[in-house]
Design a protein around this motif. Structure first.
Motif, short mmCIF file in Angstrom:
data_model
loop_
_atom_site.label_atom_id
_atom_site.label_comp_id
_atom_site.label_asym_id
_atom_site.label_seq_id
_atom_site.Cartn_x
_atom_site.Cartn_y
_atom_site.Cartn_z
N TYR A 95 12.07 0.01 1.66
CA TYR A 95 11.82 -1.03 2.34
C TYR A 95 12.79 -2.69 2.27
O TYR A 95 13.29 -3.11 3.07
N SER A 152 8.66 0.33 10.72
CA SER A 152 7.77 -1.42 11.07
C SER A 152 9.38 -2.17 11.78
O SER A 152 10.02 -1.58 12.51
N ARG A 195 5.84 -6.73 17.48
CA ARG A 195 4.83 -6.78 16.87
C ARG A 195 3.97 -6.86 16.80
O ARG A 195 2.38 -7.18 17.26
N ARG A 201 3.72 -3.38 7.82
CA ARG A 201 4.50 -4.67 9.11
C ARG A 201 4.83 -4.07 10.06
O ARG A 201 5.66 -4.45 11.00
N HIS A 202 4.08 -3.42 11.14
CA HIS A 202 4.24 -2.90 12.52
C HIS A 202 3.65 -3.45 13.70
O HIS A 202 4.60 -3.86 14.79
#
Length: 385
Positions: A12, A44, A51, A106-107
């Motif tokens: 990532y 993500s 987000r 971190r989605h």
């Protein structure tokens, strides 16, 4: 301790670094696609709006789940309702672990379950203990745990708020020390956390937490300044120490807070330029503006229109001098744009303005088919008898 697979985390952040190099034009689009295709990607969202949208969706999903549980639990439990919130926290944590197994990072969905688990547990602790200090200590413990395990910045902020709240509550509610020292304790705490985080950043093995560290640094800079800001100190003195401040009186050591209200922002700006640190530089500019607002809030020396005019002249002159100083430099702090600066919005705005200002041709209102004279237009008879 980390919930995510180490290889997936490395992939990532390698992809994130590749995207940074692409934005700085060190890589072309084909190279970026080739690099990202070779890495196993976590699910993500780099777009903050997407987000936030998935965070709201995850919150709605969690509320639907606990609503179903509440229908059953409220019929079984007639007292000790704090147990329900602990069960909610467990449900949220189980859902979070499931999302981790599905490679959400971190989605937005995982953020909702991280926050829901902590908030539910804190509500349960608050009802069970009826003690503020117990909730604050739990905030620190849970925040650190979730930050380390799930690499989550929101949890780090929760732990930070809990830590500051412990000192604040100990001084204000439990008289751990005189309330006058509250500002100095806040400054000392901010300085300690800032340099402690700066020490952790030097460890390259902690690279997944670098964004979290940057957030903590910004909060520490703001906490250190607000602890010494005259407006904050005066308002807290009036509310906590029950001081009555008039034109003939002021807070204790007022001259110190007057000086630090402007000295700390200037120090931030100096450090930001010297260390080439944008976070410190921007924090200095922001706190400097708030410093002028703080003094003007109590001392209205000039009308606002004169203040704006003089401020504009001063800033224009300062900007001109800085540009002249930096325009020929090629290293360090320069006047050249950053390589990763996105100028697309500026170019689009210029294109729109240019399109609007283009003189559009006026339409010809004359009709090619003449009326009168009994022609095809049906205008009737001509002018002759």
């Amino acid at each position: 301790m980390q919930a995510y697979n180490k290889l997936n985390i490395e992939n990532y952040f390698l992809a994130e670094e590749a995207k940074k190099l692409y934005r700085k034009r060190f890589l072309n689009k084909e190279q970026l696609i080739a690099i990202c295709s070779q890495l196993v990607q976590l699910k993500s969202n780099s777009n903050i709006f997407f987000r936030i949208g998935f965070f709201l969706l995850g919150s709605f999903l969690f509320s639907s789940i606990i609503s179903a549980f509440a229908v059953v639990l409220l019929q079984i439990i007639s007292h000790d309702y704090q147990i329900i919130f602990f069960l909610y926290a467990i449900v949220a944590y189980i859902g979070l672990e499931v999302l981790v197994k599905m490679k959400f990072f971190r989605h937005g969905l995982d953020d909702a379950f991280i926050l829901s688990s902590q908030v539910s547990f804190l509500i349960g602790i608050g009802i069970l203990s009826e003690s503020v200090i117990s909730v604050l200590i739990t905030m620190v413990v849970l925040g650190i745990f979730f930050t380390i395990r799930f690499i989550n910045t929101i949890s780090a902020l929760i732990a930070y708020i809990g830590l500051v709240g412990i000192f604040f509550n100990s001084i204000v509610e439990h008289d751990f020390m005189p309330k006058f020292y509250l500002s100095f304790v806040g400054l000392a705490l901010a300085v300690f956390i800032y340099f402690f985080v700066g020490y952790l950043i030097k460890n390259q093995n902690l690279y997944p937490y670098f964004k979290t560290f940057d957030t903590i640094r910004i909060v520490s800079l703001l906490l250190g300044y607000l602890s010494m800001n005259y407006l904050v100190v005066r308002e807290l003195s009036e509310s906590l120490m029950e001081l009555t401040i008039t034109n003939a009186s002021d807070v204790p050591f007022a001259i110190v807070f007057y000086i630090l209200t402007f000295f700390i922002p200037l120090l931030y700006i100096f450090w930001g330029i010297k260390w080439k640190d944008k976070l410190v530089l921007y924090s200095g500019l922001l706190t400097l503006v708030f410093g002028f607002f703080s003094i003007r809030y109590y001392y209205n020396i000039l009308p606002i229109e004169f203040v704006m005019v003089f401020s504009g002249i001063f800033l224009f002159g300062l900007a001109y001098l800085i540009i002249q100083k930096l325009k020929n430099k090629t290293e360090g702090v320069t006047f050249k744009p950053d390589r990763d600066l996105d100028n697309s919005l500026l170019f689009n705005a210029q294109a729109v303005l240019s399109f609007v200002n283009v003189a559009t041709p006026t339409e010809d209102q004359t009709n090619s088919m003449e009326f009168g004279g009994g022609g095809f237009s049906g205008g009737g008879a001509g002018e002759k008898f």
